[in-house]
Design an enzyme around this catalytic site. Structure first.
Site: not given
Ligand code: FPP
Length: 246
Positions: A26, A43, A73-74, A202
């Site tokens: 996260d 990302h 949920e994403n 979550s």
């Molecule tokens: C949450 O951070 C992150 C995600 C929903 C995406 C996670 C994916 C990766 C790290 C890529 C991994 C790659 C593979 C191939 C498995 P957020 O976007 O919710 O961050 P925020 O809370 O700061 O907005």
């Protein structure tokens, strides 16, 4: 073999390494925002961290690593972000294929794959197939995963087995139930790490985390380093796990 127990990888004594670590990756969006970059840049940076931490876990002897890459949920995120993430999964999983192979890593996907594009579904099937005979770390990638829907899916599978006369209602116990989850046959996570400062689960591994130790950290996922993993493991190792006993 006492010398082996004392041996260190990074700064983690081998005997302290949890058998199963879960990570809620996260903070990608906030990492990008802090730099005035689009969320997609966060990302991409997060995907690099994913690669680095998978390698490190395999190196220090973690037996099972479960990463939360995309929740049920994403899908609510803006379409452009979802499309970007799907592309990133394809790119990284493709790239990582050789790497996993060399490191003897078995990859398992947790979640409902049917929602993904045919290309991504094929890639997932290829990776699972190619890595199924690997004997090193098991890497569980939770994608389109939700703990509640996993539990409902297991309940439906059990109900259907009972209906078909495969076993009786009285035979349903925790072991039977756990064997219908995506993580069937794998141990529960010892440690779940959530970076980014948020302190919640979550919908991640709801059933499996009944006795898991949680470590919440303020670092954003793209900045998460091997040192942070060492710190989380050290905190875990200092805990007194009683599993309901005394
Ligand atoms: C949450 O951070 C992150 C995600 C929903 C995406 C996670 C994916 C990766 C790290 C890529 C991994 C790659 C593979 C191939 C498995 P957020 O976007 O919710 O961050 P925020 O809370 O700061 O907005």
């Amino acid at each position: 073999m006492n010398w082996l127990k004392k041996q260190k990888c990074g700064s983690v004594p081998v005997k302290q390494v949890p058998a199963h670590i879960g990570i809620i990756m996260d903070g990608n969006g906030r990492w990008a925002k802090k730099r005035g970059l689009p969320r997609s840049a966060g990302h991409s940076a997060g995907a690099e961290t994913f690669k680095k931490i998978v390698r490190y876990c395999s190196k220090i002897g973690v037996k099972h690593l479960t990463v939360y890459a995309f929740s049920t949920e994403n899908w609510k995120r803006p379409a452009a972000e979802v499309t970007f993430l799907m592309g990133l999964f394809e790119q990284y999983l493709n790239d990582a294929l050789k790497d996993f192979e060399q490191r003897n890593i078995r990859v398992v996907f947790l979640g409902d794959k049917s929602a993904f594009s045919p290309n991504l579904q094929r890639l997932i099937a290829d990776i699972e197939q190619a890595s199924q005979s690997k004997t090193g770390m098991v890497l569980n990638v939770a994608m389109n995963y939700g703990g509640r829907s996993e539990i409902i899916r297991a309940a439906k599978a059990i109900a259907s087995d009972v209906k078909d006369g495969k076993f009786s209602v009285d035979a349903i116990d925790e072991k039977v139930f756990a064997n219908k989850l995506y993580t069937a046959g794998q141990p529960d996570p010892d440690l779940i790490i959530r970076p980014s400062g948020e302190k919640r689960l979550s919908n991640f591994l709801l059933w499996q985390s009944a006795y898991t130790e949680f470590v919440f950290m303020n670092v954003l996922w793209p900045d998460f380093s091997e040192k942070d993993l060492d710190l989380a493991i050290a905190e875990y190792a200092a805990r007194n796990r009683r599993f309901g006993g005394v």
